[in-house]
Design a protein around this motif. Sequence first.
Motif, PDB file in Angstrom:
ATOM      1  N   TYR A  38       0.814  -1.208   0.000  1.00 22.52           N
ATOM      2  CA  TYR A  38       0.000   0.000   0.000  1.00 22.52           C
ATOM      3  C   TYR A  38       0.855   1.270   0.000  1.00 22.52           C
ATOM      4  CZ  TYR A  38      -3.672  -3.315   1.181  1.00 22.52           C
ATOM      5  OH  TYR A  38      -4.544  -4.374   1.168  1.00 22.52           O
ATOM      6  N   VAL A  39       1.903   1.253   0.803  1.00 20.20           N
ATOM      7  CA  VAL A  39       2.787   2.424   0.888  1.00 20.20           C
ATOM      8  C   VAL A  39       3.408   2.713  -0.480  1.00 20.20           C
ATOM      9  CG1 VAL A  39       4.927   3.303   1.921  1.00 20.20           C
ATOM     10  CG2 VAL A  39       3.229   2.135   3.347  1.00 20.20           C
ATOM     11  N   LYS A  40       3.752   1.667  -1.199  1.00 19.16           N
ATOM     12  CA  LYS A  40       4.377   1.800  -2.525  1.00 19.16           C
ATOM     13  C   LYS A  40       3.498   2.592  -3.494  1.00 19.16           C
ATOM     14  CE  LYS A  40       4.538  -1.709  -5.398  1.00 19.16           C
ATOM     15  NZ  LYS A  40       4.812  -3.059  -5.912  1.00 19.16           N
ATOM     16  N   ILE A  41       2.178   2.552  -3.312  1.00 17.65           N
ATOM     17  CA  ILE A  41       1.282   3.285  -4.217  1.00 17.65           C
ATOM     18  C   ILE A  41       0.772   4.589  -3.601  1.00 17.65           C
ATOM     19  CG2 ILE A  41       0.621   1.253  -5.557  1.00 17.65           C
ATOM     20  CD1 ILE A  41      -2.078   1.321  -3.966  1.00 17.65           C
ATOM     21  N   GLY A  42       1.389   4.984  -2.486  1.00 16.87           N
ATOM     22  CA  GLY A  42       1.083   6.298  -1.925  1.00 16.87           C
ATOM     23  C   GLY A  42       0.052   6.336  -0.812  1.00 16.87           C
ATOM     24  N   ILE A  43      -0.262   5.197  -0.235  1.00 27.08           N
ATOM     25  CA  ILE A  43      -1.215   5.186   0.885  1.00 27.08           C
ATOM     26  C   ILE A  43      -0.427   5.324   2.183  1.00 27.08           C
ATOM     27  CG2 ILE A  43      -2.918   3.792   2.129  1.00 27.08           C
ATOM     28  CD1 ILE A  43      -3.681   2.635  -0.654  1.00 27.08           C
ATOM     29  N   PRO A  44      -0.788   6.302   3.006  1.00 27.46           N
ATOM     30  CA  PRO A  44      -0.041   6.501   4.253  1.00 27.46           C
ATOM     31  C   PRO A  44      -0.294   5.373   5.256  1.00 27.46           C
ATOM     32  CG  PRO A  44      -1.885   8.036   4.119  1.00 27.46           C
ATOM     33  CD  PRO A  44      -1.847   7.287   2.818  1.00 27.46           C
ATOM     34  N   VAL A  45       0.722   5.076   6.054  1.00 26.71           N
ATOM     35  CA  VAL A  45       0.596   4.001   7.041  1.00 26.71           C
ATOM     36  C   VAL A  45      -0.499   4.290   8.056  1.00 26.71           C
ATOM     37  CG1 VAL A  45       2.952   3.117   6.821  1.00 26.71           C
ATOM     38  CG2 VAL A  45       2.461   4.963   8.444  1.00 26.71           C
ATOM     39  N   THR A  46      -0.851   5.540   8.219  1.00 25.38           N
ATOM     40  CA  THR A  46      -1.920   5.901   9.157  1.00 25.38           C
ATOM     41  C   THR A  46      -3.295   5.465   8.657  1.00 25.38           C
ATOM     42  OG1 THR A  46      -2.034   8.093   8.157  1.00 25.38           O
ATOM     43  CG2 THR A  46      -0.656   7.846  10.135  1.00 25.38           C
ATOM     44  N   LYS A  47      -3.360   4.927   7.442  1.00 21.23           N
ATOM     45  CA  LYS A  47      -4.607   4.404   6.871  1.00 21.23           C
ATOM     46  C   LYS A  47      -4.538   2.883   6.673  1.00 21.23           C
ATOM     47  CE  LYS A  47      -7.537   6.711   5.641  1.00 21.23           C
ATOM     48  NZ  LYS A  47      -8.756   7.195   6.281  1.00 21.23           N
ATOM     49  N   ILE A  48      -3.531   2.249   7.284  1.00 21.45           N
ATOM     50  CA  ILE A  48      -3.316   0.811   7.089  1.00 21.45           C
ATOM     51  C   ILE A  48      -3.360   0.103   8.430  1.00 21.45           C
ATOM     52  CG2 ILE A  48      -1.710  -0.949   6.251  1.00 21.45           C
ATOM     53  CD1 ILE A  48      -0.486   1.282   4.451  1.00 21.45           C
ATOM     54  N   GLY A  49      -4.048  -1.026   8.458  1.00 17.56           N
ATOM     55  CA  GLY A  49      -4.085  -1.860   9.648  1.00 17.56           C
ATOM     56  C   GLY A  49      -3.773  -3.302   9.295  1.00 17.56           C
ATOM     57  N   THR A  74      -4.046   0.575  13.038  1.00 20.43           N
ATOM     58  CA  THR A  74      -4.753  -0.385  13.883  1.00 20.43           C
ATOM     59  C   THR A  74      -4.205  -1.794  13.717  1.00 20.43           C
ATOM     60  OG1 THR A  74      -6.396  -0.770  12.144  1.00 20.43           O
ATOM     61  CG2 THR A  74      -6.970   0.860  13.834  1.00 20.43           C
ATOM     62  N   VAL A  75      -4.445  -2.608  14.728  1.00 18.75           N
ATOM     63  CA  VAL A  75      -4.213  -4.055  14.671  1.00 18.75           C
ATOM     64  C   VAL A  75      -5.495  -4.703  15.160  1.00 18.75           C
ATOM     65  CG1 VAL A  75      -2.889  -6.021  15.550  1.00 18.75           C
ATOM     66  CG2 VAL A  75      -1.726  -3.846  15.074  1.00 18.75           C
ATOM     67  N   TRP A  76      -6.000  -5.637  14.370  1.00 17.32           N
ATOM     68  CA  TRP A  76      -7.275  -6.286  14.649  1.00 17.32           C
ATOM     69  C   TRP A  76      -7.048  -7.764  14.959  1.00 17.32           C
ATOM     70  CZ3 TRP A  76     -12.245  -3.977  13.215  1.00 17.32           C
ATOM     71  CH2 TRP A  76     -12.123  -2.659  12.761  1.00 17.32           C
ATOM     72  N   SER A  77      -7.979  -8.336  15.670  1.00 22.03           N
ATOM     73  CA  SER A  77      -7.949  -9.757  15.978  1.00 22.03           C
ATOM     74  C   SER A  77      -9.228 -10.392  15.460  1.00 22.03           C
ATOM     75  CB  SER A  77      -7.859  -9.941  17.498  1.00 22.03           C
ATOM     76  OG  SER A  77      -8.074 -11.290  17.828  1.00 22.03           O
ATOM     77  N   TRP A  78      -9.056 -11.485  14.737  1.00 17.33           N
ATOM     78  CA  TRP A  78     -10.191 -12.185  14.156  1.00 17.33           C
ATOM     79  C   TRP A  78     -10.064 -13.653  14.499  1.00 17.33           C
ATOM     80  CZ3 TRP A  78     -14.400 -10.619  11.385  1.00 17.33           C
ATOM     81  CH2 TRP A  78     -15.087 -11.579  10.629  1.00 17.33           C
TER      82      TRP A  78
END
Length: 180
Positions: free
Chosen positions: A111-122, A167-171
């Motif tokens: 995701y970062v490689k295509i310009g998505i900030p880590v603050t939008k990734i979980g 975020t970190v999620w648990s499933w």
Amino acid sequence: SQSGCATPWIALNELQGAHLETPWTPNNATYRANVLALVRALAARGARPFLLINSDPYTGSDEAAAWWRSVAQVADLVQEDYFSAKVLYRSGSVVANRRMRAAFRRSVAQYVKIGIPVTKIGLMLGFQSAVGTGGREGLQPSKAWYEVVKWNALSARQIAGEMNLATVWSWGWGTFSEAG
């Protein structure tokens, strides 16, 4: 309004065909447009949508990368990384933790490689227990399973801190039966 929360978090489980390459079929293009419209509408109404992604996202074209960036403008992307507990346990704590951290880093990097900030990734951790679901897969004794769960959580915590993830999620698919 029913939750009593002004900014509810809403997890959308899960994007179908994240791995599909462009050009998308008309059906998939419509589906993607609908998903984008949904997350935009939820965000416009005050929610914080999270789109769960269960496979490596295809980001190899301008069209696909633009779609992912559009989604990330209004929703978080949560990559599901699941591991076989039996394989991890057999490899031992050092190798298992390295393997998980490397997988988490790869997921974020897509995701970062295509310009998505880590603050939008979980990240999503999977603690499935039924045979055939890619989690515990019958790993015994219970102590071995608990070790793998601990390794998974510690690896995710390290990567989340290192990369400043949102975020970190648990499933977990708890199966309260003899099979699970």
